[in-house]
Write a protein that holds these residues in place. Structure first.
Motif, PDB file in Angstrom:
ATOM      1  N   ASN A 101       0.651  -1.175  -0.274  1.00 44.75           N
ATOM      2  CA  ASN A 101       0.128  -0.016   0.052  1.00 44.75           C
ATOM      3  C   ASN A 101       0.732   1.273   0.071  1.00 44.75           C
ATOM      4  O   ASN A 101       0.620   2.213  -0.619  1.00 44.75           O
ATOM      5  CB  ASN A 101      -0.929   0.062   1.111  1.00 44.75           C
ATOM      6  CG  ASN A 101      -1.833   1.230   1.265  1.00 44.75           C
ATOM      7  OD1 ASN A 101      -1.491   2.110   2.210  1.00 44.75           O
ATOM      8  ND2 ASN A 101      -2.863   1.390   0.377  1.00 44.75           N
ATOM      9  N   TYR A 102       1.815   1.517   0.748  1.00 40.88           N
ATOM     10  CA  TYR A 102       2.713   2.401   1.094  1.00 40.88           C
ATOM     11  C   TYR A 102       3.607   2.385  -0.228  1.00 40.88           C
ATOM     12  O   TYR A 102       3.796   3.711  -0.722  1.00 40.88           O
ATOM     13  CB  TYR A 102       3.691   2.382   2.120  1.00 40.88           C
ATOM     14  CG  TYR A 102       3.003   2.289   3.416  1.00 40.88           C
ATOM     15  CD1 TYR A 102       1.620   2.854   3.578  1.00 40.88           C
ATOM     16  CD2 TYR A 102       3.159   1.476   4.351  1.00 40.88           C
ATOM     17  CE1 TYR A 102       1.009   2.780   4.879  1.00 40.88           C
ATOM     18  CE2 TYR A 102       2.801   1.534   5.891  1.00 40.88           C
ATOM     19  CZ  TYR A 102       1.679   2.166   5.965  1.00 40.88           C
ATOM     20  OH  TYR A 102       0.633   2.039   7.086  1.00 40.88           O
ATOM     21  N   ALA A 103       4.088   1.432  -0.901  1.00 41.27           N
ATOM     22  CA  ALA A 103       4.879   1.359  -2.197  1.00 41.27           C
ATOM     23  C   ALA A 103       3.967   2.051  -3.320  1.00 41.27           C
ATOM     24  O   ALA A 103       4.277   2.683  -4.165  1.00 41.27           O
ATOM     25  CB  ALA A 103       5.142   0.237  -2.490  1.00 41.27           C
ATOM     26  N   TYR A 104       2.554   1.626  -3.413  1.00 41.98           N
ATOM     27  CA  TYR A 104       1.858   2.043  -4.469  1.00 41.98           C
ATOM     28  C   TYR A 104       1.516   3.414  -4.449  1.00 41.98           C
ATOM     29  O   TYR A 104       1.618   4.190  -5.502  1.00 41.98           O
ATOM     30  CB  TYR A 104       0.402   1.335  -4.002  1.00 41.98           C
ATOM     31  CG  TYR A 104      -0.710   1.764  -4.834  1.00 41.98           C
ATOM     32  CD1 TYR A 104      -0.995   1.330  -6.169  1.00 41.98           C
ATOM     33  CD2 TYR A 104      -1.751   2.901  -4.661  1.00 41.98           C
ATOM     34  CE1 TYR A 104      -1.976   1.579  -6.807  1.00 41.98           C
ATOM     35  CE2 TYR A 104      -2.547   3.324  -5.317  1.00 41.98           C
ATOM     36  CZ  TYR A 104      -2.917   2.507  -6.750  1.00 41.98           C
ATOM     37  OH  TYR A 104      -3.862   2.964  -7.528  1.00 41.98           O
ATOM     38  N   TYR A 105       1.669   4.242  -3.350  1.00 44.74           N
ATOM     39  CA  TYR A 105       1.398   5.686  -3.197  1.00 44.74           C
ATOM     40  C   TYR A 105       3.053   6.251  -3.049  1.00 44.74           C
ATOM     41  O   TYR A 105       3.056   7.417  -3.307  1.00 44.74           O
ATOM     42  CB  TYR A 105       0.968   5.885  -1.863  1.00 44.74           C
ATOM     43  CG  TYR A 105      -0.670   5.850  -2.171  1.00 44.74           C
ATOM     44  CD1 TYR A 105      -1.349   6.341  -2.827  1.00 44.74           C
ATOM     45  CD2 TYR A 105      -1.118   4.813  -1.343  1.00 44.74           C
ATOM     46  CE1 TYR A 105      -2.781   6.404  -2.995  1.00 44.74           C
ATOM     47  CE2 TYR A 105      -2.583   4.692  -1.331  1.00 44.74           C
ATOM     48  CZ  TYR A 105      -3.413   5.372  -2.322  1.00 44.74           C
ATOM     49  OH  TYR A 105      -4.811   5.041  -2.243  1.00 44.74           O
ATOM     50  N   GLY A 106       3.954   5.428  -3.687  1.00 44.41           N
ATOM     51  CA  GLY A 106       5.325   6.246  -3.759  1.00 44.41           C
ATOM     52  C   GLY A 106       6.158   6.713  -2.533  1.00 44.41           C
ATOM     53  O   GLY A 106       6.734   7.485  -2.488  1.00 44.41           O
ATOM     54  N   ALA A 107       5.488   6.180  -1.392  1.00 43.63           N
ATOM     55  CA  ALA A 107       6.121   6.563   0.020  1.00 43.63           C
ATOM     56  C   ALA A 107       7.408   5.898   0.380  1.00 43.63           C
ATOM     57  O   ALA A 107       8.256   6.463   1.453  1.00 43.63           O
ATOM     58  CB  ALA A 107       5.186   6.318   1.145  1.00 43.63           C
ATOM     59  N   LEU A 108       7.721   4.792  -0.144  1.00 45.01           N
ATOM     60  CA  LEU A 108       8.928   4.048   0.351  1.00 45.01           C
ATOM     61  C   LEU A 108      10.137   3.844  -0.864  1.00 45.01           C
ATOM     62  O   LEU A 108       9.938   3.992  -1.860  1.00 45.01           O
ATOM     63  CB  LEU A 108       8.744   2.405   0.775  1.00 45.01           C
ATOM     64  CG  LEU A 108       7.386   2.519   1.589  1.00 45.01           C
ATOM     65  CD1 LEU A 108       7.157   0.984   2.019  1.00 45.01           C
ATOM     66  CD2 LEU A 108       8.072   3.094   2.956  1.00 45.01           C
ATOM     67  N   THR A 387      -1.466 -10.217  -1.178  1.00 47.15           N
ATOM     68  CA  THR A 387      -0.849  -8.915  -1.319  1.00 47.15           C
ATOM     69  C   THR A 387      -1.670  -7.989  -2.326  1.00 47.15           C
ATOM     70  O   THR A 387      -1.901  -8.363  -3.368  1.00 47.15           O
ATOM     71  CB  THR A 387       0.405  -9.100  -2.051  1.00 47.15           C
ATOM     72  OG1 THR A 387       1.302 -10.043  -1.255  1.00 47.15           O
ATOM     73  CG2 THR A 387       1.498  -7.901  -2.063  1.00 47.15           C
ATOM     74  N   THR A 388      -1.881  -6.803  -1.463  1.00 45.78           N
ATOM     75  CA  THR A 388      -2.682  -5.879  -2.277  1.00 45.78           C
ATOM     76  C   THR A 388      -2.503  -4.403  -1.914  1.00 45.78           C
ATOM     77  O   THR A 388      -2.114  -4.142  -0.637  1.00 45.78           O
ATOM     78  CB  THR A 388      -4.165  -5.984  -2.252  1.00 45.78           C
ATOM     79  OG1 THR A 388      -5.034  -5.047  -2.606  1.00 45.78           O
ATOM     80  CG2 THR A 388      -4.650  -6.377  -0.737  1.00 45.78           C
ATOM     81  N   PRO A 389      -2.376  -3.410  -2.824  1.00 45.73           N
ATOM     82  CA  PRO A 389      -2.012  -2.012  -2.195  1.00 45.73           C
ATOM     83  C   PRO A 389      -3.176  -1.495  -1.464  1.00 45.73           C
ATOM     84  O   PRO A 389      -3.217  -0.635  -0.807  1.00 45.73           O
ATOM     85  CB  PRO A 389      -2.129  -1.199  -3.492  1.00 45.73           C
ATOM     86  CG  PRO A 389      -1.812  -2.361  -4.719  1.00 45.73           C
ATOM     87  CD  PRO A 389      -2.288  -3.609  -4.290  1.00 45.73           C
ATOM     88  N   ALA A 390      -4.320  -2.359  -1.562  1.00 43.17           N
ATOM     89  CA  ALA A 390      -5.451  -2.027  -0.588  1.00 43.17           C
ATOM     90  C   ALA A 390      -5.672  -2.910   0.548  1.00 43.17           C
ATOM     91  O   ALA A 390      -6.972  -3.339   0.657  1.00 43.17           O
ATOM     92  CB  ALA A 390      -6.629  -1.687  -1.509  1.00 43.17           C
ATOM     93  N   TYR A 391      -4.760  -3.339   1.223  1.00 39.68           N
ATOM     94  CA  TYR A 391      -4.658  -4.168   2.218  1.00 39.68           C
ATOM     95  C   TYR A 391      -5.796  -3.870   3.325  1.00 39.68           C
ATOM     96  O   TYR A 391      -6.582  -4.601   3.807  1.00 39.68           O
ATOM     97  CB  TYR A 391      -3.464  -4.638   2.624  1.00 39.68           C
ATOM     98  CG  TYR A 391      -3.489  -5.850   3.783  1.00 39.68           C
ATOM     99  CD1 TYR A 391      -3.825  -7.018   3.420  1.00 39.68           C
ATOM    100  CD2 TYR A 391      -3.596  -5.550   5.198  1.00 39.68           C
ATOM    101  CE1 TYR A 391      -4.052  -8.047   4.200  1.00 39.68           C
ATOM    102  CE2 TYR A 391      -3.706  -6.457   5.947  1.00 39.68           C
ATOM    103  CZ  TYR A 391      -3.959  -7.923   5.655  1.00 39.68           C
ATOM    104  OH  TYR A 391      -4.317  -8.815   6.462  1.00 39.68           O
TER     105      TYR A 391
END
Length: 430
Positions: A101-108, A387-391
């Motif tokens: 989820n955090y990777a999806y939004y470019g935070a990591l 695994t999902t960006p919307a976990y």
């Protein structure tokens, strides 16, 4: 005059000392830097991370490390606020299911270079997958969790039932047959009416605990076993297969057959009100401490076709906005090394680990008999959660609301389809 001269000399000496230390650090290929770490206020975590920071600073005195902690129930909110600013904590600790989820939004920041392909076999099955998104690794997996089935030895002995061995779990059909006999024996010989199974919260809820029941009705690699599409955004064709629906109907039958309670029963297993209980390593320690007279044992989670337990836990990740990427990566690498793990365990207490090789080199950290059992279950049956960006959304809709509705008696097919549509609609609007 002499006093003033003496003070000036002291100031000059101190200045030269600081400059000398900085110059020495630069001559050794390092520069003074500052790292900020954000951690949740969870038992053992803050003290453990502080111990790792102290051990790292002994090797790198040129690095200043500041640890900031916030209450556990406010941690995710604080992460969002922090990442929305330009003043970010360089390193965070968080659960592996949230990484995509955090990777999806470019935070990591990707950290593939910290875990070369040649080293990835040292981690339990699914640990690397759980911290990856679109082929890149975004966190260093450290601590893990696993679930197992606790059983009341006294009740099992009354029924003449032997628990499943660790290397040969029961199927859910076998569990139902055996536990029904145990319930009957407890009633006949003690006069007690006991439940067949209870959970940490009743009725059961949570993707970590209950989705393995559904996934286990598929072979590895099947749509049912995967539970969700590869991009983590689609449940249709995965969570609604005939095999998945069959498993959901079984789960609902736990309540219609009165094998499980539809309302909360405080300390049900510890007080002898249930024959089996779905818990984790902490549950074993709590039982030993709070119910010392209870006779109990541990066996693997039952299954339909493929045995599994969900994994996932504590990870180190680096903010994409960090201004100290090199130092942050070096700290994370150290935190995941033998020395970093030992520093953490020495203060916080040992736990289940993502890396399988550490326990072989340092068996003294794994002398607890319950930990040995859970380590075996983790390494033998462990599988990353879907695994999902919307976990967060997935766990809320498919892990909590769906199972609660099923326990209350709602129509299985209709409820599953409604929840799938709800998830997919919201996930695609992220």
């Amino acid at each position: 005059m002499k006093k003033t001269t003496l003070i000036l000399l002291l100031v000059l000496c101190l200045s030269l000392t600081v400059l000398s230390a900085a110059g020495q650090a630069e001559s050794q290929g390092t520069k003074p830097s500052e790292l900020k770490l954000l951690v949740p206020q969870s038992p053992g975590v803050v003290d453990g991370v502080q111990a790792v920071a102290d051990a790292y600073k002994r090797l790198h005195p040129e690095v200043t490390i500041t640890i900031r902690s916030v209450p556990f129930n406010r941690y995710k909110e604080q992460l969002q606020i922090m990442w929305a600013s330009n003043d970010v904590d360089d390193i965070i600790t968080t659960g592996s299911p949230d990484i995509s989820n955090y990777a999806y939004y470019g935070a990591l920041l990707p950290i593939d270079d910290l875990i070369p392909v040649s080293e990835r076999s040292q981690f339990i099955n699914g640990a690397i997958e759980a911290v990856s998104y679109k082929g890149s690794i975004y966190a260093y997996p450290f601590r893990e969790a696993a679930s197992a089935l606790f059983y009341n030895k006294t009740y099992f002995d009354l029924a003449g039932i032997e628990a499943a061995p660790l290397d040969k779990p029961w199927t859910w059909s076998q569990w139902e047959q055996n536990v029904t006999k145990v319930m009957q024996a407890a009633k006949q010989k003690t006069g007690k009416t006991v439940w067949g199974i209870t959970f940490l919260a009743n009725p059961g809820r949570g993707d970590f605990w209950l989705t393995p029941i559904i996934r286990s009705n598929g072979e590895k690699g099947s749509a049912t076993y995967k539970a969700i599409s590869d991009d983590g955004m689609t449940l249709t064709g995965y969570a609604d297969t005939p095999q998945a629906l069959e498993a959901y109907r079984f789960y609902q039958s736990l309540y219609t057959k009165k094998l499980a309670p539809t309302a909360e029963v405080p300390d049900a297993f510890g007080t002898g009100q249930s024959a089996t209980f779905l818990g984790f390593l902490s549950s074993a320690h709590d039982l030993k401490k709070n119910f010392p007279d209870l006779e109990w044992g541990i066996m693997p989670l039952p299954y339909f076709k493929t045995p599994l337990t969900h994994t996932g836990g504590f990870t180190y990740a680096i903010s994409a906005k960090t201004k100290n990427a090199a130092a942050a990566k070096d700290f994370v690498k150290f935190a995941g090394s033998d020395e970093g793990i030992k520093a953490y365990f020495d203060v916080s207490g040992s736990d289940l680990l993502s890396r399988t090789d550490f326990a072989k080199r340092y068996p003294q950290y794994f002398e607890d008999p319950y930990q040995k059992i859970f380590s075996y279950i983790l390494q033998t049956y462990g599988e990353a959660r879907p695994t999902t960006p919307a976990y967060v959304l997935y766990n809320s809709i498919m892990g909590f609301n769906l199972f609660l509705d099923l326990a209350s008696g709602s129509d299985v097919n209709q409820t599953v389809q409604t929840k799938i549509k709800e998830f997919e609609t919201q996930a695609h609007s992220m």
